[in-house]
Design a protein around this motif. Structure first.
Motif, PDB file in Angstrom:
ATOM      1  N   ASP A  37      -1.089  13.182   1.994  1.00 21.97           N
ATOM      2  CA  ASP A  37      -1.579  11.956   1.356  1.00 21.97           C
ATOM      3  C   ASP A  37      -0.422  11.054   0.939  1.00 21.97           C
ATOM      4  O   ASP A  37      -0.470   9.830   1.135  1.00 21.97           O
ATOM      5  CB  ASP A  37      -2.424  12.306   0.126  1.00 21.97           C
ATOM      6  N   ALA A  38       0.627  11.644   0.339  1.00 20.21           N
ATOM      7  CA  ALA A  38       1.771  10.842  -0.110  1.00 20.21           C
ATOM      8  C   ALA A  38       2.494  10.197   1.068  1.00 20.21           C
ATOM      9  O   ALA A  38       2.916   9.040   1.001  1.00 20.21           O
ATOM     10  CB  ALA A  38       2.737  11.708  -0.915  1.00 20.21           C
ATOM     11  N   LEU A  39       2.614  10.946   2.175  1.00 21.06           N
ATOM     12  CA  LEU A  39       3.295  10.389   3.334  1.00 21.06           C
ATOM     13  C   LEU A  39       2.447   9.285   3.979  1.00 21.06           C
ATOM     14  O   LEU A  39       2.980   8.244   4.389  1.00 21.06           O
ATOM     15  CB  LEU A  39       3.598  11.497   4.342  1.00 21.06           C
ATOM     16  N   ARG A  40       1.124   9.491   4.062  1.00 20.48           N
ATOM     17  CA  ARG A  40       0.250   8.423   4.561  1.00 20.48           C
ATOM     18  C   ARG A  40       0.359   7.181   3.687  1.00 20.48           C
ATOM     19  O   ARG A  40       0.391   6.053   4.176  1.00 20.48           O
ATOM     20  CB  ARG A  40      -1.205   8.899   4.595  1.00 20.48           C
ATOM     21  N   ARG A  41       0.387   7.387   2.372  1.00 24.60           N
ATOM     22  CA  ARG A  41       0.529   6.271   1.439  1.00 24.60           C
ATOM     23  C   ARG A  41       1.808   5.486   1.717  1.00 24.60           C
ATOM     24  O   ARG A  41       1.801   4.254   1.812  1.00 24.60           O
ATOM     25  CB  ARG A  41       0.535   6.792   0.004  1.00 24.60           C
ATOM     26  N   ASP A  42       2.915   6.199   1.868  1.00 19.66           N
ATOM     27  CA  ASP A  42       4.196   5.521   2.067  1.00 19.66           C
ATOM     28  C   ASP A  42       4.266   4.824   3.422  1.00 19.66           C
ATOM     29  O   ASP A  42       4.833   3.731   3.549  1.00 19.66           O
ATOM     30  CB  ASP A  42       5.342   6.519   1.912  1.00 19.66           C
ATOM     31  N   LEU A  43       3.698   5.450   4.452  1.00 23.80           N
ATOM     32  CA  LEU A  43       3.633   4.799   5.757  1.00 23.80           C
ATOM     33  C   LEU A  43       2.762   3.548   5.685  1.00 23.80           C
ATOM     34  O   LEU A  43       3.089   2.513   6.281  1.00 23.80           O
ATOM     35  CB  LEU A  43       3.068   5.769   6.795  1.00 23.80           C
ATOM     36  N   ALA A  44       1.664   3.617   4.946  1.00 20.06           N
ATOM     37  CA  ALA A  44       0.788   2.453   4.800  1.00 20.06           C
ATOM     38  C   ALA A  44       1.500   1.323   4.080  1.00 20.06           C
ATOM     39  O   ALA A  44       1.423   0.156   4.493  1.00 20.06           O
ATOM     40  CB  ALA A  44      -0.483   2.845   4.046  1.00 20.06           C
ATOM     41  N   ILE A  45       2.201   1.642   2.991  1.00 21.19           N
ATOM     42  CA  ILE A  45       2.934   0.618   2.230  1.00 21.19           C
ATOM     43  C   ILE A  45       3.946  -0.079   3.122  1.00 21.19           C
ATOM     44  O   ILE A  45       4.056  -1.311   3.132  1.00 21.19           O
ATOM     45  CB  ILE A  45       3.614   1.256   1.011  1.00 21.19           C
ATOM     46  N   ALA A  46       4.712   0.705   3.878  1.00 19.96           N
ATOM     47  CA  ALA A  46       5.740   0.108   4.735  1.00 19.96           C
ATOM     48  C   ALA A  46       5.132  -0.736   5.849  1.00 19.96           C
ATOM     49  O   ALA A  46       5.630  -1.809   6.175  1.00 19.96           O
ATOM     50  CB  ALA A  46       6.631   1.205   5.319  1.00 19.96           C
TER      51      ALA A  46
ATOM     52  N   THR B 145      -2.816   3.685  -5.084  1.00 21.76           N
ATOM     53  CA  THR B 145      -1.946   2.686  -5.712  1.00 21.76           C
ATOM     54  C   THR B 145      -2.615   1.843  -6.787  1.00 21.76           C
ATOM     55  O   THR B 145      -1.928   1.166  -7.556  1.00 21.76           O
ATOM     56  CB  THR B 145      -1.394   1.719  -4.650  1.00 21.76           C
ATOM     57  N   GLY B 146      -3.949   1.824  -6.814  1.00 20.28           N
ATOM     58  CA  GLY B 146      -4.643   0.998  -7.786  1.00 20.28           C
ATOM     59  C   GLY B 146      -4.884  -0.425  -7.337  1.00 20.28           C
ATOM     60  O   GLY B 146      -5.464  -1.226  -8.085  1.00 20.28           O
ATOM     61  N   VAL B 147      -4.458  -0.782  -6.130  1.00 18.47           N
ATOM     62  CA  VAL B 147      -4.651  -2.142  -5.616  1.00 18.47           C
ATOM     63  C   VAL B 147      -5.179  -2.077  -4.188  1.00 18.47           C
ATOM     64  O   VAL B 147      -5.119  -1.043  -3.530  1.00 18.47           O
ATOM     65  CB  VAL B 147      -3.335  -2.954  -5.652  1.00 18.47           C
ATOM     66  N   ARG B 148      -5.671  -3.203  -3.695  1.00 22.79           N
ATOM     67  CA  ARG B 148      -6.177  -3.281  -2.328  1.00 22.79           C
ATOM     68  C   ARG B 148      -5.025  -3.357  -1.328  1.00 22.79           C
ATOM     69  O   ARG B 148      -3.952  -3.859  -1.660  1.00 22.79           O
ATOM     70  CB  ARG B 148      -7.061  -4.503  -2.173  1.00 22.79           C
ATOM     71  N   PRO B 149      -5.225  -2.914  -0.095  1.00 20.47           N
ATOM     72  CA  PRO B 149      -4.164  -3.031   0.910  1.00 20.47           C
ATOM     73  C   PRO B 149      -3.680  -4.468   1.090  1.00 20.47           C
ATOM     74  O   PRO B 149      -2.484  -4.704   1.275  1.00 20.47           O
ATOM     75  CB  PRO B 149      -4.833  -2.513   2.188  1.00 20.47           C
ATOM     76  N   ALA B 150      -4.596  -5.439   1.005  1.00 22.76           N
ATOM     77  CA  ALA B 150      -4.202  -6.830   1.205  1.00 22.76           C
ATOM     78  C   ALA B 150      -3.201  -7.308   0.165  1.00 22.76           C
ATOM     79  O   ALA B 150      -2.419  -8.240   0.417  1.00 22.76           O
ATOM     80  CB  ALA B 150      -5.432  -7.730   1.196  1.00 22.76           C
TER      81      ALA B 150
END
Length: 354
Positions: free
Chosen positions: A302-311, A343-348
């Motif tokens: 989950d953490a790695l997916r999160r970081d890949l998504a953020i980048a 993260t508490g916020v939307r991807p957009a």
């Protein structure tokens, strides 16, 4: 004397031509550290709006304490703040660390013979550019202790971390390996985001200490300096994003699992049984050892997916459905829900405004 290079010249590559393929395989950084940098600038009359725009961080990102940014975004913020203040230490010392100081520090340490000599040169240089905080190496056969000697009242954890990241990041690069941090004791009170600082330093991070210090293994003093002027150019091009992030323990089981997962597309990530077999252990052993590290296989994924998504959101033009598909989500809506949970916020909200 080497030509003084401004932070804009040194870090311009990070702002104008990030490499998504290269940068997406990194960790992420808590928005609390973004706030700390912005507060340093605000105390000196620099508004946050311009700094956030230069960093590619949407203001809405700051609304959630769980939000995170990529190392490239934080590196751009570091660059923009230092340029705005003409201070690479963000105004946290009575003497500013003028633009170009870190470049000169790199040149001063580059011709060192080994880690001990490099650390001595780094400490001497930092003594010339800062008045209130000094880095005093104490090397013996058991460990390398770096005293963070400060005057008067304790500094903030962010100040200690800013200075140490510069010293430690350069030392690791010079010897060509990530040096484990064994312990870190700080004079300051424990900040609310102390877990984020434990990611930077180590699990044994303590506060309210009589004196501030960081311990490294003794053998790092004997490691030869392996870098050259040619590799220095590449190092400076990607700094500071290339040394801001540090996992708790590069030799841990979690780190080994992260390394394997990064080598595979998220859609093809194996189940726990398969990755345990690849690491030559039983699945029960893998789960037990991860539990000892305070993790599970699912939290690592989950953490790695999160970081890949953020980048990807910050540094590519991929649509949200494309990112969701690349990260292995069945539907974009599932990705949106997961991202908001992380993260508490939307991807957009991670898309650069403007």
């Amino acid at each position: 004397m080497p030509k003084t290079i401004t932070l804009t010249e040194r870090f311009g590559h990070l702002v104008t031509t990030p490499s998504p393929k290269k940068k997406i395989e990194r960790d992420s950084i808590s928005v609390s550290l973004v706030e700390a940098a912005l507060q340093c600038a605000l105390k000196r009359g620099v508004a946050r709006e311009g700094l956030l725009a230069a960093a590619g961080i949407a203001p809405a990102t700051l609304d959630s304490p769980r939000a995170r940014v990529s190392p490239v975004q934080y590196g751009n913020l570091w660059n923009a703040t230092a340029d705005a203040l003409d201070d690479e230490f963000f105004g946290q010392d009575t003497h500013p660390m003028r633009r170009g100081s870190f470049v000169l520090l790199c040149h001063a340490a580059l011709s060192s013979r080994d880690g001990a000599q490099a650390l001595g040169r780094i400490a001497n240089f930092m003594r010339l550019v800062l008045d209130d905080l000094r880095f005093e190496p104490d090397i013996d056969g058991e460990r390398v202790r770096i005293w963070l000697a400060d005057k008067g009242e304790p500094k903030t954890m962010f100040a200690y971390a800013t200075g140490f990241i510069l010293v430690y990041g350069l030392l690791c690069w010079l010897v060509g390996r990530r040096i484990p941090v064994l312990a870190a004791h700080m004079r300051c009170a424990e900040p609310v985001d102390s877990d984020e600082y434990r990611l930077m330093f180590c699990n044994d991070l303590r506060f309210h200490a009589a004196r501030s210090f960081v311990d490294l293994p003794a053998d790092c003093a004997e490691l030869p300096v392996v870098q050259t002027p040619a590799t220095l150019k590449r190092f400076l091009r990607d700094a500071p994003a290339n040394f801001i992030v540090k996992y708790r323990n590069p030799d841990s089981l979690a780190a080994r699992i992260r390394t394997r997962l990064r080598q595979t597309a998220p859609t093809d990530w194996p189940e726990a049984e398969s990755i345990a077999a690849a690491l030559h252990m039983a699945e029960a052993t893998l789960r037990r050892r991860l539990k000892q590290e305070g993790l599970t296989y699912q939290t690592i994924k989950d953490a790695l997916r999160r970081d890949l998504a953020i980048a990807r959101l910050a540094h590519t033009r991929e649509t949200i459905p494309q990112i969701a598909d690349a990260l292995g989500f069945a539907e974009p809506s599932a990705f949106r829900r997961a991202f908001r949970k992380w993260t508490g916020v939307r991807p957009a909200d991670y898309r650069r405004e403007g």
